[in-house]
Write an enzyme that holds these catalytic residues in place. Sequence first.
Site, PDB file in Angstrom:
ATOM      1  N   CYS A  90       0.854  -1.172   0.000  1.00 15.26           N
ATOM      2  CA  CYS A  90       0.000   0.000   0.000  1.00 15.26           C
ATOM      3  C   CYS A  90       0.897   1.232   0.000  1.00 15.26           C
ATOM      4  CB  CYS A  90      -0.882  -0.014   1.248  1.00 15.26           C
ATOM      5  SG  CYS A  90      -1.902   1.434   1.403  1.00 15.26           S
ATOM      6  N   ILE A  91       1.090   1.814  -1.169  1.00 14.81           N
ATOM      7  CA  ILE A  91       2.018   2.931  -1.285  1.00 14.81           C
ATOM      8  C   ILE A  91       1.463   3.867  -2.348  1.00 14.81           C
ATOM      9  CG2 ILE A  91       3.417   1.559  -2.859  1.00 14.81           C
ATOM     10  CD1 ILE A  91       5.857   2.947  -1.880  1.00 14.81           C
TER      11      ILE A  91
END
Lengths: 168, 397
Positions: A90-91
């Site tokens: 999750c970036i």
Amino acid sequence: MMAGSALRRLMAEYKQLTVNPPEGILAGPVNEENFFEWEALITGPEGTCFEGGVFPAKLVFPPDYPLSPPKMQFTCEIFHPNIYSDGRVCISILHAPGDDPMGYESSAERWSPVQSVEKILLSVVSMLAEPNDESGANVDAAKMWRENRTEFEKIAQRLVRKTLDLPV
Amino acid sequence: MSQIDINELFDESRFPSGWRLFSVLLYLPIGLILVLFRLIVCLLLWLIAAILPDSQALRLFLNRGHAFAFGVIVKVSPDGEQKDEQIHVVIANSISILDYFVLSTAAKTMTPSLLNLPDSLSNALGIQKMNMNNKDVLVAEIKRFISNSKTSIALQPELDTTNSRKALLKFNTWPFCIEPAVQPVVLQAWRPEFVDIQLTSIASIWWMDIICFMFVPYTIFTVKFLKVKRNTDAHVLVREVEKDIAQNLKIETSLHTISDKAEYIKRHIMEEVRNQNQQNSIISDSQIVPSMEILRMVRQVSEVLPLVPHNVILKDLLKTRNVDVTITNILDGIVTYTPETVSTTIAPSSSTNKRYASTMKLNSNNSTVGLTFKEKKAKMISEARERYIEKHFLKDC
């Protein structure tokens, strides 16, 4: 036309990564028949608790790449505030603008065709070095990172050894 | 180790300028005859090597013959050390395509090579056929060779040439993993002043280098043996030897590696092609009035390749009238361009990216060329493992 240009762009990026690989990063298609599924190895950055580990991940590209971002998932056990427990990363760079329910990320950090696999992987390296505990994909990891750093580092070191196939 | 610009390490052109060029032109007819004559000699030597059975005398004859054909005169510098016969690995800087021949004449060494020549010929030239698929195999093969033969091995850890006026390329470490003691050697070369042609130049082709050797009346190589260096830690030994050779040449060491050189050559060639293209197309550019349809196609290409300037895309689209073909042209490098600077503000994390990228670049090691993806993966993991073990276990022992 779409899938054709996606394929060519991926081939160009793979060529670039092979000719001029960023140190500590290896990435390429799992097999050269299918350029839409890549494997990447990322070395844990020096001076961080992930130092020395070699973390494998899978990248899956959509047919309209580079308009849409790829998806990235670690295929090893990993414990990190910004990585879901199933390995999904999750970036911000992996999110297209407008697809940010929490509104944390400015659109400059988001996915756009100007980005590249190399930039994603470098962002992941810096994410390993400096977790962002605001967008918690793994709440337990984020909590431990904030409140019990020693324990977090212990777990990280165990995972590092695991990726190297060394006794834990 | 100051910041050295990579272009200072190489010559753009092998030919001199001014009156020196004039004297080269005057010499041209003689030079060409010499090339022709020497090519014939070379051909004869190769014929002899193929026909006659291998013997010590034949090897010596071939060695002298090639020295004549290449116009190479080898001198061992009197103010250096002696060649130490106990040392099996000789380390030299890299200045020309014939270094292995010079080293073999001066120090009776062999240089590993992929060429498969008749024994007498490869011995006379100083090359030894070896498996060079990857460095581990090569190191093992060299070790085996040394233990079976009295001949020593010459290695050039820069892996490619420089003009040896500014700095050395960064030495690779693997040549120092073979034996804990090596003898460094400094190579230098001179040509007569009236044909001041450099040994090599950027992006030069190997046979042009050879022709130039045959063109000039002679090239004098001096070989200077330095004191034997010993250290069981290859990583320390490589830096010591590198420093020693650089000091002797009165030049510096650098962080540029052979792959930086390859990258530089690629850039250099692209630039030349672009300059030519620009000269050809200045007139045609100004008369373009693009239609709406073409502008839509430009946008499509730009979505796939955002760093390519619009005018470059437009120009190619006017020729091809096809989005796909233009994308291919750009990706295959048929159309060259200077990338547009990214206008979006750079994400805050990218500064840290750069930091990690640059710290990691220092221990860069480019021996992965030619491996399959699977082999590279295995290699990366096993190297990380070794490093980890070294760091966390060996210290405690």
